[in-house]
Design a protein around this motif. Structure first.
Motif, mmCIF file in Angstrom:
data_model
loop_
_atom_site.group_PDB
_atom_site.id
_atom_site.type_symbol
_atom_site.label_atom_id
_atom_site.label_comp_id
_atom_site.label_asym_id
_atom_site.label_seq_id
_atom_site.Cartn_x
_atom_site.Cartn_y
_atom_site.Cartn_z
ATOM 1 N N ILE A 26 33.938 -6.316 65.749
ATOM 2 C CA ILE A 26 33.762 -7.460 66.635
ATOM 3 C C ILE A 26 35.053 -8.255 66.678
ATOM 4 C CG2 ILE A 26 32.563 -9.657 66.981
ATOM 5 C CD1 ILE A 26 30.069 -8.417 65.857
ATOM 6 N N THR A 27 35.485 -8.593 67.904
ATOM 7 C CA THR A 27 36.671 -9.421 68.099
ATOM 8 C C THR A 27 36.291 -10.620 68.949
ATOM 9 O OG1 THR A 27 38.115 -7.473 68.014
ATOM 10 C CG2 THR A 27 39.030 -9.497 68.970
ATOM 11 N N GLY A 28 36.337 -11.799 68.357
ATOM 12 C CA GLY A 28 36.107 -13.030 69.092
ATOM 13 C C GLY A 28 37.437 -13.613 69.523
ATOM 14 N N GLN A 29 37.654 -13.732 70.822
ATOM 15 C CA GLN A 29 38.947 -14.166 71.355
ATOM 16 C C GLN A 29 38.941 -15.652 71.666
ATOM 17 O OE1 GLN A 29 38.986 -11.418 74.729
ATOM 18 N NE2 GLN A 29 40.566 -10.208 73.719
ATOM 19 N N GLY A 30 39.915 -16.369 71.093
ATOM 20 C CA GLY A 30 40.039 -17.787 71.375
ATOM 21 C C GLY A 30 40.565 -18.040 72.773
ATOM 22 N N GLY A 31 40.394 -19.274 73.242
ATOM 23 C CA GLY A 31 40.817 -19.635 74.585
ATOM 24 C C GLY A 31 42.318 -19.761 74.711
ATOM 25 N N ASP A 32 42.807 -19.751 75.943
ATOM 26 C CA ASP A 32 44.239 -19.835 76.199
ATOM 27 C C ASP A 32 44.833 -21.154 75.733
ATOM 28 O OD1 ASP A 32 44.219 -17.314 77.341
ATOM 29 O OD2 ASP A 32 43.908 -18.075 79.374
ATOM 30 N N ALA A 33 44.007 -22.197 75.645
ATOM 31 C CA ALA A 33 44.482 -23.498 75.167
ATOM 32 C C ALA A 33 44.176 -23.704 73.690
ATOM 33 C CB ALA A 33 43.861 -24.613 76.001
ATOM 34 N N GLY A 34 43.812 -22.614 73.005
ATOM 35 C CA GLY A 34 43.551 -22.689 71.574
ATOM 36 C C GLY A 34 42.115 -22.959 71.189
#
Length: 289
Positions: free
Chosen positions: A205-213
């Motif tokens: 599982i990979t949870g990706q953070g937002g472009d603004a952190g």
């Protein structure tokens, strides 16, 4: 066309029964646009739609021979009111399109199913595959994957939602292996009566953070037993794993990390694990960033 369109190959005139082999094909240079009605395609040997299809009402794609495939592979396809597809017992389903798409009944053979939509993929209907399944909302689509009908897959499952897209599959009626699951929003996998395995060889599982952190979404896994075969990594997203009768068991080297994106001021995520039959974990990291 302003009406509907029915295409048949290898069937009697009334479409009631198969008479011989037959394939329905649409060349890449051609297209079908139905402005107010839907497309129905029925073929014995296979469906190969390389050209663009627009179906205003429900599109139905059905094949019947054992090795027959359903292939609607043009990324510009528009299934405005959803699509239902059935392949042969050893066949496969390949559906591509753009815009939010509802999957009606999907039944794939041992060849599995590949779904790729530049938009959200939703379903309240049954999704069945005797082979592996891949469902993707590609880069730039911001699409969610939200399947709440019975999701019964014999092969490994790969899910990827373009961030900040979320993933929810909450009606899993058989033991299921999720190969990789990637998304920026919440990730929810639920089986009330069966076990879930996370990972095969790559990161589970990979949870990706937002472009603004911003932190990635909450990861929630619940099943009778949960095996963490490979690592779970989020970028600040909380992780909650529950087994309702069996154990939560992590294989050697399968770690859990919730470290947020560095220098963003985002707090790293929490980890909560509850196993009715016990808990075995490896490294758990909730610091950093």
């Amino acid at each position: 066309l302003s009406g509907g369109l029915t295409l048949e190959a290898g069937r009697t005139a009334d479409g009631a029964s198969a008479t011989s082999s037959g394939t329905v094909s649409l060349n890449a240079a051609n297209n079908i646009r139905l402005l107010s009605k839907g497309l129905t395609v029925s073929a014995v040997s296979g469906i190969a739609l390389s050209g663009y299809v627009e179906s205003k009402t429900l599109a139905t794609l059905t094949t019947s021979a054992a090795a027959s495939n359903v292939d609607a592979s043009n990324a510009s396809n528009i299934f405005s009111a959803g699509v239902t597809a059935t392949s042969g017992g050893t066949g496969s389903i390949n559906l591509k399109g753009t815009g939010n798409t509802e999957l009606k009944a999907i039944s794939a053979g041992t060849g599995g199913a590949t779904i790729e939509v530049a938009g959200s993929v939703t379903s309240t209907s049954t999704f069945t595959s005797q082979g592996a399944v891949s469902i993707t909302t590609p880069l730039g689509s911001d699409g969610n994957i939200d399947l709440t009908g019975a999701f019964s897959v014999a092969g490994n499952v790969t899910l990827s939602a373009d961030k900040p897209g979320s993933i929810r599959i909450n009606n899993i009626p058989r033991d299921t292996v999720f190969n990789t699951v990637t998304g920026g929003g919440a990730i929810t996998l639920t089986s009330a009566a069966n076990a879930i395995t996370l990972g095969v060889s790559a990161q589970a599982i990979t949870g990706q953070g937002g472009d603004a952190g911003q932190a990635s979404g909450l990861v929630t896994i619940s099943a009778t037993a949960v095996t963490i075969a490979t690592s779970i990594v989020t970028q600040g997203g909380n992780v909650s794993i529950t087994s309702t009768s069996g154990a939560v068991t992590a294989s050697t080297g399968a770690n859990i990390t919730t470290t947020a994106i560095v220098n963003t001021g985002t707090t790293s995520g929490s980890v909560t694990v509850a196993g009715a039959g016990g808990v075995t974990l490896n490294n758990v990291t909730t610091t950093g960033a």
